[in-house]
Structures are given as C-alpha cells and as structure tokens.
Scaffold this motif. Sequence first.
Motif, PDB file in Angstrom:
ATOM      1  N   GLN A   9       0.831  -1.205   0.000  1.00 16.32           N
ATOM      2  CA  GLN A   9       0.000   0.000   0.000  1.00 16.32           C
ATOM      3  C   GLN A   9       0.866   1.257   0.000  1.00 16.32           C
ATOM      4  O   GLN A   9       1.998   1.242   0.508  1.00 16.32           O
ATOM      5  N   ALA A  10       0.333   2.319  -0.542  1.00 14.80           N
ATOM      6  CA  ALA A  10       1.044   3.600  -0.540  1.00 14.80           C
ATOM      7  C   ALA A  10       1.418   3.975   0.896  1.00 14.80           C
ATOM      8  O   ALA A  10       0.623   3.803   1.821  1.00 14.80           O
ATOM      9  N   GLY A  11       2.645   4.453   1.056  1.00 13.35           N
ATOM     10  CA  GLY A  11       3.160   4.800   2.375  1.00 13.35           C
ATOM     11  C   GLY A  11       3.886   3.659   3.052  1.00 13.35           C
ATOM     12  O   GLY A  11       4.548   3.858   4.080  1.00 13.35           O
ATOM     13  N   GLY A  12       3.773   2.476   2.489  1.00 12.59           N
ATOM     14  CA  GLY A  12       4.403   1.308   3.078  1.00 12.59           C
ATOM     15  C   GLY A  12       5.873   1.168   2.710  1.00 12.59           C
ATOM     16  O   GLY A  12       6.452   2.027   2.039  1.00 12.59           O
ATOM     17  N   SER A  13       6.462   0.066   3.159  1.00 21.22           N
ATOM     18  CA  SER A  13       7.886  -0.188   2.942  1.00 21.22           C
ATOM     19  C   SER A  13       8.092  -1.572   2.328  1.00 21.22           C
ATOM     20  O   SER A  13       7.250  -2.467   2.489  1.00 21.22           O
ATOM     21  N   ARG A  14       9.244  -1.705   1.700  1.00 19.67           N
ATOM     22  CA  ARG A  14       9.619  -2.980   1.096  1.00 19.67           C
ATOM     23  C   ARG A  14      11.131  -2.990   1.001  1.00 19.67           C
ATOM     24  O   ARG A  14      11.754  -1.950   0.758  1.00 19.67           O
ATOM     25  N   ARG A  15      11.743  -4.165   1.183  1.00 16.13           N
ATOM     26  CA  ARG A  15      13.178  -4.298   0.986  1.00 16.13           C
ATOM     27  C   ARG A  15      13.448  -5.303  -0.121  1.00 16.13           C
ATOM     28  O   ARG A  15      13.037  -6.465  -0.022  1.00 16.13           O
ATOM     29  N   LYS A  41      27.912 -11.516   2.264  1.00 15.18           N
ATOM     30  CA  LYS A  41      26.727 -12.285   1.866  1.00 15.18           C
ATOM     31  C   LYS A  41      26.475 -12.208   0.362  1.00 15.18           C
ATOM     32  O   LYS A  41      25.471 -12.741  -0.110  1.00 15.18           O
ATOM     33  N   LYS A  42      27.358 -11.501  -0.365  1.00 12.85           N
ATOM     34  CA  LYS A  42      27.205 -11.356  -1.816  1.00 12.85           C
ATOM     35  C   LYS A  42      25.830 -10.796  -2.159  1.00 12.85           C
ATOM     36  O   LYS A  42      25.179 -11.233  -3.121  1.00 12.85           O
ATOM     37  N   THR A  43      25.386  -9.819  -1.372  1.00 13.10           N
ATOM     38  CA  THR A  43      24.020  -9.318  -1.497  1.00 13.10           C
ATOM     39  C   THR A  43      23.993  -7.799  -1.450  1.00 13.10           C
ATOM     40  O   THR A  43      24.707  -7.184  -0.650  1.00 13.10           O
ATOM     41  N   ALA A  44      23.163  -7.222  -2.308  1.00 13.29           N
ATOM     42  CA  ALA A  44      22.857  -5.805  -2.253  1.00 13.29           C
ATOM     43  C   ALA A  44      21.377  -5.652  -1.915  1.00 13.29           C
ATOM     44  O   ALA A  44      20.566  -6.536  -2.217  1.00 13.29           O
ATOM     45  N   TYR A  45      21.052  -4.512  -1.293  1.00 14.42           N
ATOM     46  CA  TYR A  45      19.685  -4.288  -0.846  1.00 14.42           C
ATOM     47  C   TYR A  45      19.186  -2.934  -1.339  1.00 14.42           C
ATOM     48  O   TYR A  45      19.962  -2.007  -1.564  1.00 14.42           O
ATOM     49  N   LEU A  46      17.872  -2.833  -1.460  1.00 12.20           N
ATOM     50  CA  LEU A  46      17.232  -1.547  -1.691  1.00 12.20           C
ATOM     51  C   LEU A  46      16.079  -1.444  -0.696  1.00 12.20           C
ATOM     52  O   LEU A  46      15.073  -2.140  -0.847  1.00 12.20           O
ATOM     53  N   GLN A  47      16.281  -0.632   0.323  1.00 13.67           N
ATOM     54  CA  GLN A  47      15.226  -0.389   1.293  1.00 13.67           C
ATOM     55  C   GLN A  47      14.352   0.736   0.771  1.00 13.67           C
ATOM     56  O   GLN A  47      14.847   1.841   0.521  1.00 13.67           O
ATOM     57  N   MET A  48      13.072   0.463   0.623  1.00 12.75           N
ATOM     58  CA  MET A  48      12.136   1.431   0.057  1.00 12.75           C
ATOM     59  C   MET A  48      11.094   1.778   1.113  1.00 12.75           C
ATOM     60  O   MET A  48      10.352   0.904   1.555  1.00 12.75           O
ATOM     61  N   ASN A  49      11.073   3.032   1.514  1.00 13.15           N
ATOM     62  CA  ASN A  49      10.097   3.520   2.479  1.00 13.15           C
ATOM     63  C   ASN A  49       9.242   4.597   1.823  1.00 13.15           C
ATOM     64  O   ASN A  49       9.629   5.178   0.809  1.00 13.15           O
ATOM     65  N   GLY A  50       8.100   4.865   2.411  1.00 15.63           N
ATOM     66  CA  GLY A  50       7.229   5.897   1.872  1.00 15.63           C
ATOM     67  C   GLY A  50       6.872   5.662   0.422  1.00 15.63           C
ATOM     68  O   GLY A  50       6.851   6.598  -0.382  1.00 15.63           O
ATOM     69  N   LEU A  51       6.530   4.432   0.095  1.00 15.29           N
ATOM     70  CA  LEU A  51       6.261   4.086  -1.305  1.00 15.29           C
ATOM     71  C   LEU A  51       5.045   4.829  -1.846  1.00 15.29           C
ATOM     72  O   LEU A  51       4.063   5.067  -1.126  1.00 15.29           O
ATOM     73  N   LYS A  52       5.142   5.169  -3.131  1.00 13.77           N
ATOM     74  CA  LYS A  52       4.086   5.894  -3.827  1.00 13.77           C
ATOM     75  C   LYS A  52       3.628   5.064  -5.029  1.00 13.77           C
ATOM     76  O   LYS A  52       4.401   4.263  -5.555  1.00 13.77           O
ATOM     77  N   PRO A  53       2.413   5.289  -5.498  1.00 19.52           N
ATOM     78  CA  PRO A  53       1.954   4.546  -6.683  1.00 19.52           C
ATOM     79  C   PRO A  53       2.902   4.703  -7.880  1.00 19.52           C
ATOM     80  O   PRO A  53       3.071   3.751  -8.657  1.00 19.52           O
ATOM     81  N   GLU A  54       3.538   5.853  -8.004  1.00 21.28           N
ATOM     82  CA  GLU A  54       4.454   6.068  -9.130  1.00 21.28           C
ATOM     83  C   GLU A  54       5.754   5.286  -8.998  1.00 21.28           C
ATOM     84  O   GLU A  54       6.578   5.285  -9.918  1.00 21.28           O
ATOM     85  N   ASP A  55       5.962   4.617  -7.883  1.00 15.60           N
ATOM     86  CA  ASP A  55       7.115   3.727  -7.725  1.00 15.60           C
ATOM     87  C   ASP A  55       6.843   2.344  -8.321  1.00 15.60           C
ATOM     88  O   ASP A  55       7.750   1.503  -8.365  1.00 15.60           O
TER      89      ASP A  55
END
Length: 124
Positions: free
Chosen positions: A13-19, A76-90
């Motif tokens: 949902q808009a305003g939510g987070s995802r990694r 860990k051979k890993t990269a991350y993208l922490q996404m906060n404050g998600l918007k529909p345009e994301d």
Amino acid sequence: QVQLIESGGGLVQAGGSRRLSCIASDDTFSSYSVAWFRQAPGKDREFVAGIHWTGIHTEHADSVKGRFTISRDNAKKTAYLQMNGLKPEDTAVYYCAAEPLTTVGTTPNAYGSWGQGTQVTVSS
C-alpha cells in the motif's frame, strides 16, 4: 559477468515499505559496483540507486532521495534496496545490475550483468 537474482517484490500500500535483495552467484561480486534500475510499462529503464564496490559511495535518483536507501553486504554477496514511503508512481519492475566499475554508473549501458527483475506494485 556475475549472475544476479532479485527478490522482495510484491504488492504494498502507498506509504508502506519494502526491501529488495539482490544475491550474486560468486565472490567477485565484492569488486562490482551495483545499481538498482526500474522500468514501468511504456517507460524507459531508469536509474534508482547505486553503490560503489567499497560500499563507501552511493548515488540515489532525486525521485527517491530520502525514501530509498541502497546498501550491500559483500560477505553475503548481497545488495539491498530499502524502500520507504512508497508511492503509486514507484510501481515498476526493479532490476539489479552489476559491473566492475571504478565509480557508480547511473545509466543502463554501464552495467553488463543483470537480474531478471522483481515486480513492485504500490496501490493507492
């Protein structure tokens, strides 16, 4: 080249987070700069964020500054993208890319290794 696998996409949902996570196939990942790009339907692939192989230098697109953060864990051979404050345009397919650069590239042509992408959908 290194093989990359993204994960972590989904519906939020808009305003939510995802990694998002990007796991590499071998240890050479530690010498690669990594970037996240995204592509929405009908649009060009655009740079989101990038990180130097040392992890010291990062770049973020203006559209995500203050909301998204790129990081990496070379052990860990890993990269991350922490996404906060998600918007529909994301909403887009998010791709991880890697290349042994001396800097952080911000264009798709700078990268030779790509993952298959993970869909992120933000509902309003």
